[in-house]
Write an enzyme that holds these catalytic residues in place. Structure first.
Site, PDB file in Angstrom:
ATOM      1  N   HIS A   4     -94.963  66.450 -58.281  1.00 54.40           N
ATOM      2  CA  HIS A   4     -94.828  66.311 -59.731  1.00 54.40           C
ATOM      3  C   HIS A   4     -95.732  67.327 -60.424  1.00 54.40           C
ATOM      4  O   HIS A   4     -96.959  67.210 -60.385  1.00 54.40           O
ATOM      5  CB  HIS A   4     -95.218  64.868 -60.115  1.00 54.40           C
ATOM      6  CG  HIS A   4     -95.014  64.563 -61.564  1.00 54.40           C
ATOM      7  ND1 HIS A   4     -95.377  63.355 -62.118  1.00 54.40           N
ATOM      8  CD2 HIS A   4     -94.486  65.289 -62.576  1.00 54.40           C
ATOM      9  CE1 HIS A   4     -95.085  63.347 -63.406  1.00 54.40           C
ATOM     10  NE2 HIS A   4     -94.551  64.515 -63.713  1.00 54.40           N
ATOM     11  N   LYS A  28     -79.673  72.912 -64.777  1.00 61.50           N
ATOM     12  CA  LYS A  28     -79.025  72.465 -66.026  1.00 61.50           C
ATOM     13  C   LYS A  28     -78.900  70.957 -66.070  1.00 61.50           C
ATOM     14  O   LYS A  28     -78.866  70.360 -67.130  1.00 61.50           O
ATOM     15  CB  LYS A  28     -77.653  73.120 -66.199  1.00 61.50           C
ATOM     16  CG  LYS A  28     -76.768  73.001 -64.978  1.00 61.50           C
ATOM     17  CD  LYS A  28     -76.666  74.296 -64.226  1.00 61.50           C
ATOM     18  CE  LYS A  28     -76.834  74.042 -62.746  1.00 61.50           C
ATOM     19  NZ  LYS A  28     -77.481  75.074 -62.005  1.00 61.50           N
TER      20      LYS A  28
HETATM   21 MN    MN Z   1     -96.670  61.643 -61.283  1.00 61.90          MN
END
Ligand code: MN
Length: 249
Positions: free
Chosen positions: A53, A209
């Site tokens: 992340h 996209k």
């Molecule tokens: Mn996270």
């Protein structure tokens, strides 16, 4: 005097599953799952997922299924195969099980805004057997020994709870067990920089996209969905790698 209020509100104030997760997010703005209550899954294998992340700081979200939610830790440096290395793992709020298929982009300004990659997934079990009960017990004791059956991570790891910060968040350490999958020379976060689900790099996910759910199914790493149409000049393969590396603190 006004009618006396029912004294039974206490049970109603108990924390609902995923309450904090839901409070932090605006599901009209992010494609992350809103989460629904999961039924009993005790008879099934327990799943895990690790998401890379790139939020304000790059980290790896380490999530273990337990009791209908994903217990979650943010691991800034990700897992290590070196048993001598202890990786900080900050416990965060439980996430819904549907989060296990999320790969894409959380909009800027939303909680955790940034790119999310499905970095590894699979099943896991408590080291000594005993299923969810043993996992729950280890989690509550702050000494959770597990065996992972993922694509990128296999073998034993342990999560050890250290202390809580002022906000009550627990800090844990994630440590590789000394088993035949241990390898001090193998830097897994350096070696594995593509999605376990789509084969995409972080930059490819960020540029995608469809900022939506990835399929549950594994795609071929080389699969390219789109062809032609877009004349996009020179490919910046080296730039992609450089960016992915730069994100590492
Ligand atoms: Mn996270």
């Amino acid at each position: 005097m006004a009618a006396r209020k029912r004294a039974s509100t206490k049970a109603g104030t108990r924390t609902k599953p995923l309450a904090e997760y839901k409070r932090k997010r605006d599901f009209t703005k992010t494609a992350e799952p809103a989460g629904k209550s999961a039924g009993s899954r005790s008879a099934r294998a327990l799943h895990f997922v690790i998401q890379k992340h790139a939020a304000s700081h790059l980290h790896y979200d380490f999530r273990l299924e337990l009791d209908g939610v994903m217990k979650s830790w943010a691991v800034p440096k990700g897992p290590s195969h070196d048993p001598a290395v202890r990786r900080l793992a900050m416990e965060v709020e439980d996430h819904p099980i549907e989060y296990n298929t999320f790969e894409g982009t959380i909009p800027k300004g939303q909680y955790g805004g940034g790119t999310v990659m499905l970095w590894d997934r699979g099943t896991y079990e408590p080291e000594g057997g005993g299923g969810a009960d043993a996992v729950r017990d280890g989690y509550e004791r702050g000494d959770l020994k597990i065996v992972m059956h993922g694509k990128r991570l296999q073998g034993g790891w342990v999560l050890v709870r250290m202390r809580r910060d002022e906000s009550g968040r627990a800090q844990w350490l994630l440590i590789k067990h000394r088993d035949d999958t241990a390898n001090p020379k193998y830097d897994v976060t350096e070696e594995i920089t593509t999605s376990v689900a789509s084969g995409r790099t972080m930059d490819q996910i960020a540029g995608g996209k469809s900022r939506v759910w990835n399929s549950n199914r594994d795609e071929k790493p080389a699969a390219k969905k789109k062809s032609g149409a877009k004349k996009s000049g020179a490919k910046k393969t080296s730039a992609k790698k450089a960016t992915a590396k730069k994100a590492t603190r």
